[in-house]
Design an enzyme around this catalytic site. Structure first.
Site, PDB file in Angstrom:
ATOM      1  N   TYR A 227       0.830  -1.204   0.000  1.00 37.54           N
ATOM      2  CA  TYR A 227       0.000   0.000   0.000  1.00 37.54           C
ATOM      3  C   TYR A 227       0.864   1.253   0.000  1.00 37.54           C
ATOM      4  CZ  TYR A 227       0.904   0.855   4.977  1.00 37.54           C
ATOM      5  OH  TYR A 227       1.503   1.128   6.164  1.00 37.54           O
ATOM      6  N   CYS A 228       0.246   2.346  -0.472  1.00 42.39           N
ATOM      7  CA  CYS A 228       0.791   3.707  -0.345  1.00 42.39           C
ATOM      8  C   CYS A 228      -0.452   4.596  -0.226  1.00 42.39           C
ATOM      9  CB  CYS A 228       1.668   4.079  -1.545  1.00 42.39           C
ATOM     10  SG  CYS A 228       0.817   3.977  -3.124  1.00 42.39           S
ATOM     11  N   GLN A 229      -0.362   5.899  -0.482  1.00 43.78           N
ATOM     12  CA  GLN A 229      -1.577   6.717  -0.336  1.00 43.78           C
ATOM     13  C   GLN A 229      -2.572   6.483  -1.469  1.00 43.78           C
ATOM     14  OE1 GLN A 229       1.481   8.046  -0.332  1.00 43.78           O
ATOM     15  NE2 GLN A 229       1.526  10.046   0.663  1.00 43.78           N
TER      16      GLN A 229
END
Ligand SMILES: Nc1ncnc2c1ncn2[C@@H]1O[C@@H]2COP(=O)(O)O[C@H]2[C@H]1O
Length: 358
Positions: free
Chosen positions: A326-328
């Site tokens: 995940y990331c933003q």
């Protein structure tokens, strides 16, 4: 609203990790906003999830979904990070008159993705041979030096449509050609074969509408400009002629690669519920952002594999386990999942990133 000064961005995370040139480009696209006491700056902008918001001056109160309240002050260690980074924040309030800086989260993420991919050890070696045979510069330097990869081109233009997972592959497949003043690079009516980017030089676009009339002058394209996409996308003939006005250097991608790379590769995307269920069965959360971003806030139990190091670290992962990246926004994690999948790791991406998590 005033345009931000690039020296201000030097102190903000993760922007501080970008090169000075990149920060300057980004600064031109950011604005400082004054917000009066008692106003919620997060509510002032409906697209709050789409913007990273930094507190520059003054005091801001945050309220979390469990009722907890926190007071932040601009210019301190904690406000180097976006104040709305944590999806558990429900609202904010200016406790004094404040100044905030807003940055489009997508733009920031695009720049971080390209920056981290171009600073990845491995692609630099492979891409260098095909792109800059004449020069010993690294791909990272090369990307920072040419306006082909300017913030503007990454945000609009063809690169904004290029799936993050394919960025690295595009570096490998692009080739550089030298052109001279007066050279016709594309002939109107010809078949579409390549997509071009101007690394150096200037070209003019002309079209013959009526064969008894002189060609119409449509545009002049300079360094950083791109052309030749219409025929490749539409399968029509070339709709204009491109002639070099000066000597120059062009980067090009052949039609097959262009079409292939614009298509998203198959990556396992999963939503939050599916991800949580996998984690309760032994899968591992992987945060692909920079260590500074991870340190500031991350999902409980997540490990940190920054995108620019993911290739090197892939071998240390357990091939029998599942990893949820995940990331933003889902952009950096898609690029990371593609790299991991190529190394035989079972990688999944949290669709839309953590900004969709709340
Ligand atoms: N008005 C215009 N301004 C800038 N570029 C153009 C214009 N019209 C056509 N082109 C470019 O010229 C190219 C000719 O080849 P394509 O038709 O493949 O793609 C076309 C566009 O990239």
């Amino acid at each position: 609203m005033a345009i931000a000064d690039s020296s201000l961005l030097e102190h903000l995370e993760p922007i501080a990790r970008l090169s000075a040139g990149r920060r300057k480009e980004l600064a031109a696209l950011c604005f400082i906003e004054k917000v009066n006491q008692d106003i919620d700056p997060m509510r002032m902008n409906m697209a709050k999830a789409a913007q990273a918001m930094y507190l520059i001056k003054g005091d801001l109160g945050l309220r979390y979904d469990d009722g907890r309240k926190v007071r932040l002050r601009g210019g301190t260690e904690v406000t180097k990070h976006p104040v709305n980074a944590d999806p558990k924040i429900t609202d904010t309030i200016a406790l004094t008159d404040i100044e905030i800086l807003r940055i489009d989260m997508d733009l920031l993420d695009i720049m971080m993705t390209w920056d981290q991919l171009s600073n990845n050890d491995n692609p630099a070696k492979t891409a260098q041979s095909s792109i800059t045979e004449k020069s010993a510069r690294s791909v990272g330097d090369w990307i920072n030096e040419t306006s082909v990869f300017s913030a503007f081109n990454l945000q609009s233009g063809i690169f904004s449509r290029l799936p993050a997972a394919n960025v690295e592959e595009m570096f490998k497949r692009m080739t550089s050609i030298t052109v001279t003043a007066g050279q016709v690079v594309i002939q109107q009516g010809g078949e579409g074969d390549y997509y071009y980017l101007i690394q150096r030089g200037c070209a003019q676009v002309t079209r013959i509408v009526d064969s008894s009339q002189p060609a119409l002058m449509l545009a002049e394209l300079n360094e950083g400009g791109a052309f030749g996409e219409d025929a490749l996308v539409s399968d029509n003939k070339r709709n204009a002629t491109l002639t070099m006005k000066t000597d120059g250097e062009l980067l090009r991608l052949n039609k097959k690669d262009f079409v292939e790379l614009l298509k998203a590769p198959i990556i396992n995307q999963i939503n939050l519920l599916e991800a949580q269920s996998k984690v309760s069965n032994g899968a591992v959360w992987v945060d692909v952002r920079l260590p500074s971003e991870y340190k500031y806030e991350h999902i409980d139990g997540a490990i940190n594999l920054p995108l620019n190091e993911i290739r090197r670290l892939a071998n240390s992962l357990n091939k029998d386990k599942e990893y949820i990246l995940y990331c933003q926004t889902g952009r950096r994690s898609s690029a990371g999942a593609f790299v991991l999948a190529q190394s035989g790791v079972k990688a999944f991406v949290l669709t839309g990133g953590t900004r969709n998590k709340s």
